[in-house]
Design an enzyme around this catalytic site. Sequence first.
Site, PDB file in Angstrom:
ATOM      1  N   ASP A  48       0.865  -1.166   0.000  1.00  0.00           N
ATOM      2  CA  ASP A  48       0.000   0.000   0.000  1.00  0.00           C
ATOM      3  C   ASP A  48       0.913   1.230   0.000  1.00  0.00           C
ATOM      4  O   ASP A  48       2.046   1.164   0.437  1.00  0.00           O
ATOM      5  CB  ASP A  48      -0.864  -0.052   1.269  1.00  0.00           C
ATOM      6  N   ASP A 251      -1.901  -0.548   6.001  1.00  0.00           N
ATOM      7  CA  ASP A 251      -2.111   0.094   7.293  1.00  0.00           C
ATOM      8  C   ASP A 251      -3.540   0.570   7.507  1.00  0.00           C
ATOM      9  O   ASP A 251      -3.919   0.897   8.622  1.00  0.00           O
ATOM     10  CB  ASP A 251      -1.192   1.313   7.427  1.00  0.00           C
ATOM     11  N   ASP A 255      -7.361  -1.364   3.464  1.00  0.00           N
ATOM     12  CA  ASP A 255      -6.492  -2.492   3.119  1.00  0.00           C
ATOM     13  C   ASP A 255      -6.955  -3.796   3.771  1.00  0.00           C
ATOM     14  O   ASP A 255      -6.432  -4.866   3.443  1.00  0.00           O
ATOM     15  CB  ASP A 255      -5.053  -2.219   3.584  1.00  0.00           C
TER      16      ASP A 255
HETATM   17  P1  ADP Z   1      -4.229   4.564  -0.019  1.00  0.00           P
HETATM   18  O1  ADP Z   1      -4.525   3.310  -0.766  1.00  0.00           O
HETATM   19  O2  ADP Z   1      -3.114   5.332  -0.691  1.00  0.00           O
HETATM   20  O3  ADP Z   1      -3.958   4.313   1.435  1.00  0.00           O
HETATM   21  P2  ADP Z   1      -7.067   5.348   0.271  1.00  0.00           P
HETATM   22  O4  ADP Z   1      -7.609   4.120  -0.390  1.00  0.00           O
HETATM   23  O5  ADP Z   1      -7.230   5.465   1.732  1.00  0.00           O
HETATM   24  O6  ADP Z   1      -5.503   5.555  -0.144  1.00  0.00           O
HETATM   25  O7  ADP Z   1      -7.737   6.621  -0.401  1.00  0.00           O
HETATM   26  C1  ADP Z   1      -7.865   6.737  -1.775  1.00  0.00           C
HETATM   27  C2  ADP Z   1      -8.302   8.119  -2.174  1.00  0.00           C
HETATM   28  O8  ADP Z   1      -9.611   8.399  -1.670  1.00  0.00           O
HETATM   29  C3  ADP Z   1      -7.423   9.224  -1.646  1.00  0.00           C
HETATM   30  O9  ADP Z   1      -6.302   9.464  -2.452  1.00  0.00           O
HETATM   31  C4  ADP Z   1      -8.400  10.395  -1.619  1.00  0.00           C
HETATM   32  O10 ADP Z   1      -8.489  10.978  -2.901  1.00  0.00           O
HETATM   33  C5  ADP Z   1      -9.711   9.754  -1.287  1.00  0.00           C
HETATM   34  N1  ADP Z   1     -10.007   9.821   0.162  1.00  0.00           N
HETATM   35  C6  ADP Z   1     -10.008   8.806   1.060  1.00  0.00           C
HETATM   36  N2  ADP Z   1     -10.329   9.206   2.284  1.00  0.00           N
HETATM   37  C7  ADP Z   1     -10.510  10.549   2.200  1.00  0.00           C
HETATM   38  C8  ADP Z   1     -10.845  11.580   3.150  1.00  0.00           C
HETATM   39  N3  ADP Z   1     -11.053  11.341   4.449  1.00  0.00           N
HETATM   40  N4  ADP Z   1     -10.949  12.841   2.672  1.00  0.00           N
HETATM   41  C9  ADP Z   1     -10.750  13.122   1.384  1.00  0.00           C
HETATM   42  N5  ADP Z   1     -10.435  12.204   0.459  1.00  0.00           N
HETATM   43  C10 ADP Z   1     -10.317  10.941   0.841  1.00  0.00           C
HETATM   44 MG    MG Z   2      -2.832   3.338   3.480  1.00  0.00          MG
END
Ligand code: ADP
Ligand code: MG
Length: 352
Positions: A48, A251, A255
Amino acid sequence: IIACPCALGLATPTALLVGTGRGSQLGILIRGPQVLESTRRIDTIVLDKTGTVTTGQLTVTAVEAVGPVSLERMLALAAAAEHGSEHPLARAIVDHARATGLASLPTAEEFRAHAGAGVTAVVEGHALAIGRASWLRDEWAIDVAATPAGELVADHEAEGGTAVVVAIDGTVAGIVVLADTLKPSSALAIERFRALGLEPVLLTGDNEGAAAAVAAQLGIDEVYAAVTPAGKLAVIRELQAAGHVVAMVGDGVNDAAALAAADLGIAMGGGTDAAMAASDLTVVSGDLLVVADAIRLARRTLRTIIGNLFWAFGYNVAAIPVAMMGLLNPLLAGLAMAFSSVFVVTNSLRLR
Ligand code: ADP
Ligand code: MG
């Protein structure tokens, strides 16, 4: 005397005890012995991005308003809505709003976090939706690309930033751009994974631009970007169907499903409880180098178990026929029996 299976009985538990003990010294929590078996066969490690290879401590690099709502007002409403989220993006937005002189945030009602997408809430009578552009389009019929924000998002993402869109009452008010930094040890850890025979894969919910920038810095060739939590699970299944044995390191809540489905799920200690509960191994410090150590330790523990069993079994197999033929002095047999147990314990202790 010679048939005493003491060493055979000691072979597995002593190695497990020493291996898991060493693991806890290094901050590696191993869920159970079956983890060792899966660790031996893995050939692919899926990582991730946010919070795993990067620090997850984001900073806001730009805020731009494109609608009638002023920039300050938009930031205040957005921070209020994000206040309830535990996502690193949300924390960065709230901190930024505070740093720009906003002492008290308005209160948010009807807060909802949408994993891997964004958040929604009602603040001072306004309906807020904050998240990635594709989610606003698919879920809320807000076409970001048709507004000036569309181009801004594309520009910032091309530069490797993460752009989050703020929609107020169904119209695009502006964007918040965030940047993340790599953990200092991530690049070295990727090299270690390769040395262990593992092919690294980057898997993220973030946009292509940000994913490509991180992948280039780390030298990872296989990248899946803009993936939903369900999509992460699908990628793991796909890799498994292609014959790979897959480890997943993550994390976040987003995931958890992928961690549970992977042959070996590894959670970062600083992450969410959901990730830790869904994983086989937890690395307390959240350092990727320790993940490489964890894989080495697990493989060495299994090899020690197999070595112990081989010698303990071999000793009985070789010596029992000799004893049956009456060629073995009982004194020697006693010594050999004691030696076999001491050998197994000593061999296990080498794991330390
Ligand atoms: P990663 O796989 O990199 O950990 P996430 O799956 O948690 O990322 O999030 C994917 C996308 O969803 C982020 O890049 C963002 O654009 C959007 N996103 C997720 N949670 C939030 C939040 N609390 N506020 C704004 N955008 C969010
Ligand atoms: Mg993450």
